[in-house]
Design a protein around this motif. Structure first.
Motif, PDB file in Angstrom:
ATOM      1  N   ALA A  78      -1.641  -5.038 -13.669  1.00 38.87           N
ATOM      2  CA  ALA A  78      -1.031  -3.847 -14.266  1.00 38.87           C
ATOM      3  C   ALA A  78      -0.037  -3.202 -13.307  1.00 38.87           C
ATOM      4  O   ALA A  78       1.031  -2.732 -13.726  1.00 38.87           O
ATOM      5  N   GLN A  79      -0.355  -3.186 -12.022  1.00 37.41           N
ATOM      6  CA  GLN A  79       0.571  -2.625 -11.036  1.00 37.41           C
ATOM      7  C   GLN A  79       1.880  -3.405 -11.013  1.00 37.41           C
ATOM      8  O   GLN A  79       2.969  -2.819 -10.961  1.00 37.41           O
ATOM      9  N   GLN A  80       1.778  -4.735 -11.046  1.00 38.45           N
ATOM     10  CA  GLN A  80       2.991  -5.549 -11.112  1.00 38.45           C
ATOM     11  C   GLN A  80       3.842  -5.160 -12.317  1.00 38.45           C
ATOM     12  O   GLN A  80       5.061  -4.976 -12.208  1.00 38.45           O
ATOM     13  N   ALA A 132       0.823  -1.202   0.000  1.00 38.38           N
ATOM     14  CA  ALA A 132       0.000   0.000   0.000  1.00 38.38           C
ATOM     15  C   ALA A 132       0.855   1.249   0.000  1.00 38.38           C
ATOM     16  O   ALA A 132       0.458   2.305  -0.502  1.00 38.38           O
ATOM     17  N   SER A 133       2.066   1.165   0.556  1.00 40.29           N
ATOM     18  CA  SER A 133       2.943   2.324   0.605  1.00 40.29           C
ATOM     19  C   SER A 133       3.473   2.720  -0.764  1.00 40.29           C
ATOM     20  O   SER A 133       3.971   3.817  -0.958  1.00 40.29           O
ATOM     21  N   VAL A 134       3.354   1.817  -1.751  1.00 40.62           N
ATOM     22  CA  VAL A 134       3.844   2.127  -3.091  1.00 40.62           C
ATOM     23  C   VAL A 134       2.888   3.044  -3.823  1.00 40.62           C
ATOM     24  O   VAL A 134       3.239   3.649  -4.808  1.00 40.62           O
ATOM     25  N   GLY A 135       1.688   3.174  -3.337  1.00 36.35           N
ATOM     26  CA  GLY A 135       0.788   4.092  -4.014  1.00 36.35           C
ATOM     27  C   GLY A 135      -0.663   3.695  -3.899  1.00 36.35           C
ATOM     28  O   GLY A 135      -1.504   4.189  -4.630  1.00 36.35           O
ATOM     29  N   GLY A 136      -0.954   2.797  -2.993  1.00 38.37           N
ATOM     30  CA  GLY A 136      -2.335   2.433  -2.787  1.00 38.37           C
ATOM     31  C   GLY A 136      -2.791   1.370  -3.767  1.00 38.37           C
ATOM     32  O   GLY A 136      -2.067   0.936  -4.645  1.00 38.37           O
ATOM     33  N   GLY A 137      -4.025   0.936  -3.625  1.00 40.18           N
ATOM     34  CA  GLY A 137      -4.587  -0.004  -4.568  1.00 40.18           C
ATOM     35  C   GLY A 137      -4.465  -1.434  -4.099  1.00 40.18           C
ATOM     36  O   GLY A 137      -4.420  -1.725  -2.916  1.00 40.18           O
ATOM     37  N   ALA A 138      -4.374  -2.340  -5.056  1.00 39.98           N
ATOM     38  CA  ALA A 138      -4.500  -3.761  -4.773  1.00 39.98           C
ATOM     39  C   ALA A 138      -3.243  -4.348  -4.163  1.00 39.98           C
ATOM     40  O   ALA A 138      -2.153  -3.837  -4.325  1.00 39.98           O
ATOM     41  N   SER A 175      -5.640   3.437 -18.628  1.00 37.01           N
ATOM     42  CA  SER A 175      -5.455   4.608 -17.760  1.00 37.01           C
ATOM     43  C   SER A 175      -6.762   5.014 -17.104  1.00 37.01           C
ATOM     44  O   SER A 175      -6.790   5.363 -15.917  1.00 37.01           O
ATOM     45  N   ARG A 176      -7.854   4.970 -17.869  1.00 35.91           N
ATOM     46  CA  ARG A 176      -9.155   5.348 -17.291  1.00 35.91           C
ATOM     47  C   ARG A 176      -9.552   4.388 -16.172  1.00 35.91           C
ATOM     48  O   ARG A 176      -9.979   4.806 -15.091  1.00 35.91           O
ATOM     49  N   SER A 177      -9.412   3.089 -16.426  1.00 33.93           N
ATOM     50  CA  SER A 177      -9.783   2.098 -15.411  1.00 33.93           C
ATOM     51  C   SER A 177      -8.845   2.168 -14.212  1.00 33.93           C
ATOM     52  O   SER A 177      -9.280   2.089 -13.057  1.00 33.93           O
ATOM     53  N   PHE A 178      -7.557   2.325 -14.473  1.00 34.70           N
ATOM     54  CA  PHE A 178      -6.565   2.407 -13.403  1.00 34.70           C
ATOM     55  C   PHE A 178      -6.857   3.604 -12.503  1.00 34.70           C
ATOM     56  O   PHE A 178      -6.830   3.488 -11.267  1.00 34.70           O
ATOM     57  N   SER A 179      -7.138   4.742 -13.104  1.00 38.30           N
ATOM     58  CA  SER A 179      -7.416   5.954 -12.321  1.00 38.30           C
ATOM     59  C   SER A 179      -8.675   5.798 -11.492  1.00 38.30           C
ATOM     60  O   SER A 179      -8.757   6.285 -10.354  1.00 38.30           O
ATOM     61  N   ALA A 180      -9.673   5.087 -12.042  1.00 37.29           N
ATOM     62  CA  ALA A 180     -10.922   4.888 -11.303  1.00 37.29           C
ATOM     63  C   ALA A 180     -10.695   4.026 -10.070  1.00 37.29           C
ATOM     64  O   ALA A 180     -11.305   4.252  -9.018  1.00 37.29           O
ATOM     65  N   VAL A 181      -9.798   3.039 -10.166  1.00 40.24           N
ATOM     66  CA  VAL A 181      -9.532   2.129  -9.041  1.00 40.24           C
ATOM     67  C   VAL A 181      -8.547   2.729  -8.052  1.00 40.24           C
ATOM     68  O   VAL A 181      -8.742   2.660  -6.832  1.00 40.24           O
ATOM     69  N   CYS A 182      -7.458   3.335  -8.567  1.00 43.82           N
ATOM     70  CA  CYS A 182      -6.349   3.774  -7.707  1.00 43.82           C
ATOM     71  C   CYS A 182      -6.362   5.262  -7.384  1.00 43.82           C
ATOM     72  O   CYS A 182      -5.614   5.703  -6.502  1.00 43.82           O
ATOM     73  N   GLY A 183      -7.147   6.034  -8.089  1.00 46.57           N
ATOM     74  CA  GLY A 183      -7.217   7.468  -7.806  1.00 46.57           C
ATOM     75  C   GLY A 183      -6.148   8.297  -8.478  1.00 46.57           C
ATOM     76  O   GLY A 183      -6.156   9.521  -8.360  1.00 46.57           O
ATOM     77  N   VAL A 184      -5.204   7.644  -9.165  1.00 44.13           N
ATOM     78  CA  VAL A 184      -4.146   8.347  -9.890  1.00 44.13           C
ATOM     79  C   VAL A 184      -3.901   7.614 -11.206  1.00 44.13           C
ATOM     80  O   VAL A 184      -4.298   6.459 -11.368  1.00 44.13           O
ATOM     81  N   SER A 185      -3.237   8.273 -12.134  1.00 43.82           N
ATOM     82  CA  SER A 185      -2.922   7.642 -13.413  1.00 43.82           C
ATOM     83  C   SER A 185      -1.835   6.590 -13.220  1.00 43.82           C
ATOM     84  O   SER A 185      -1.086   6.630 -12.231  1.00 43.82           O
TER      85      SER A 185
END
Length: 286
Positions: free
Chosen positions: A236-238, A97-103, A262-272
């Motif tokens: 994608a994060q990996q 989570a410290s890498v930028g949030g998300g999964a 990018s659109r889906s990633f931003s919707a899930v993670c809050g950033v591009s």
């Protein structure tokens, strides 16, 4: 041929163990959060287990599994203690989570924060456990490697048991324990780039479209589309942390273009994706 419900996940998100203690633990022993899960095997108790305001009393040989970091305390007799073998768990492919949030690791995320059960209740584990304890409590050449691999085997046996026993009542692993939903989940895990639709996933499960959507949401806790999107973003994060190009990642995880990813990633993670990767690289250097 039976479907392997874990192979697709574990091929991308491995789980490995490393022994850090074997022998008696006497008196009070605290285990702080260290960013990893832990697996403790109690060969001889009794033992009192404290975590998150809960107290568990162990009176027989048992397995204590913390798939995610959770501070805990063991209390045993101050003189003779409890005989234990303990390992840290590394979830390969997990994103902190410290890498930028998300999964994070899909399996670790899907498990309860604590699993405790008698060793005798783990099917097929007796010979593995006997050899593990024998190696862990001895001082033989190659001991660490042997014990670590045996711990890995115990983790796999535990995951299989949790899938087969029905102890998991919700979440992705509960879905993998469902005879019909498992077929659709395995299909997504094995081929994330496929243009899955509700109809094609329902066909894999052998269910009607409406029934599949209803049961999937009840058991897994989210819609098939939401689960698939989260799984793809985790992949994608990996790939981002490995430095792959966005267009290539988009093709590998099931998006038609970098813009769609990018659109889906931003919707899930809050950033591009680019901002997320830059944030992860910044944290890695600090």
């Amino acid at each position: 041929m039976a479907v392997d419900r874990l192979q697709g996940l574990l091929s991308r998100f491995s789980v490995s163990a490393r022994l850090f203690h074997s022998g008696p633990l006497c008196g009070i022993n605290d285990f702080a959060e260290n960013g990893q899960g832990q697996l403790h095997l109690v060969r001889r108790g009794p033992l009192e287990v404290h975590h998150a305001g809960e107290v568990v009393h162990i009176s027989e040989p048992s397995l204590l599994f913390y798939p995610r970091p959770l501070a805990h305390r063991f209390v045993s007799d101050a003189t003779v203690g409890a005989d234990m073998a303990c390992a840290n768990l590394a979830f390969g492919g997990a994103v902190s989570a410290s890498v930028g949030g998300g999964a994070t690791h899909p399996i670790a995320r899907a498990l309860p924060r604590f699993v405790g059960l008698p060793l005798a209740a783990l099917p097929g584990a007796a010979p593995v456990l006997e050899l593990l304890f024998d190696e862990a409590f001895a001082q033989r050449c190659g001991r660490q490697i042997v014990v670590d691999r045996l711990f890995d085997a115990v983790v796999m046996l535990l995951l299989r048991h949790l899938l087969d026993s029905g102890q998991l009542t919700d979440g992705p692993l509960a879905g993998l324990g469902h005879p019909q939903l498992a077929k659709a989940l395995v299909a997504m895990h094995d081929d994330p780039a496929t243009a899955w639709t509700l109809e094609t996933l329902a066909a894999h499960a052998g269910m009607s479209r409406s029934r599949f959507a209803e049961v999937f949401s009840q058991v897994v806790g989210e819609t098939p589309a939401a689960y698939l999107a989260q799984y793809r973003i985790t992949l994608a994060q990996q790939a981002l942390l490995r430095g792959q190009a966005l267009e290539r990642i988009a093709q590998e995880v099931g998006y038609g273009s970098a813009a769609a990813l990018s659109r889906s990633f931003s919707a899930v993670c809050g950033v591009s994706p680019r901002a997320w990767r830059a944030n992860g690289e910044l944290r890695a250097r600090s």
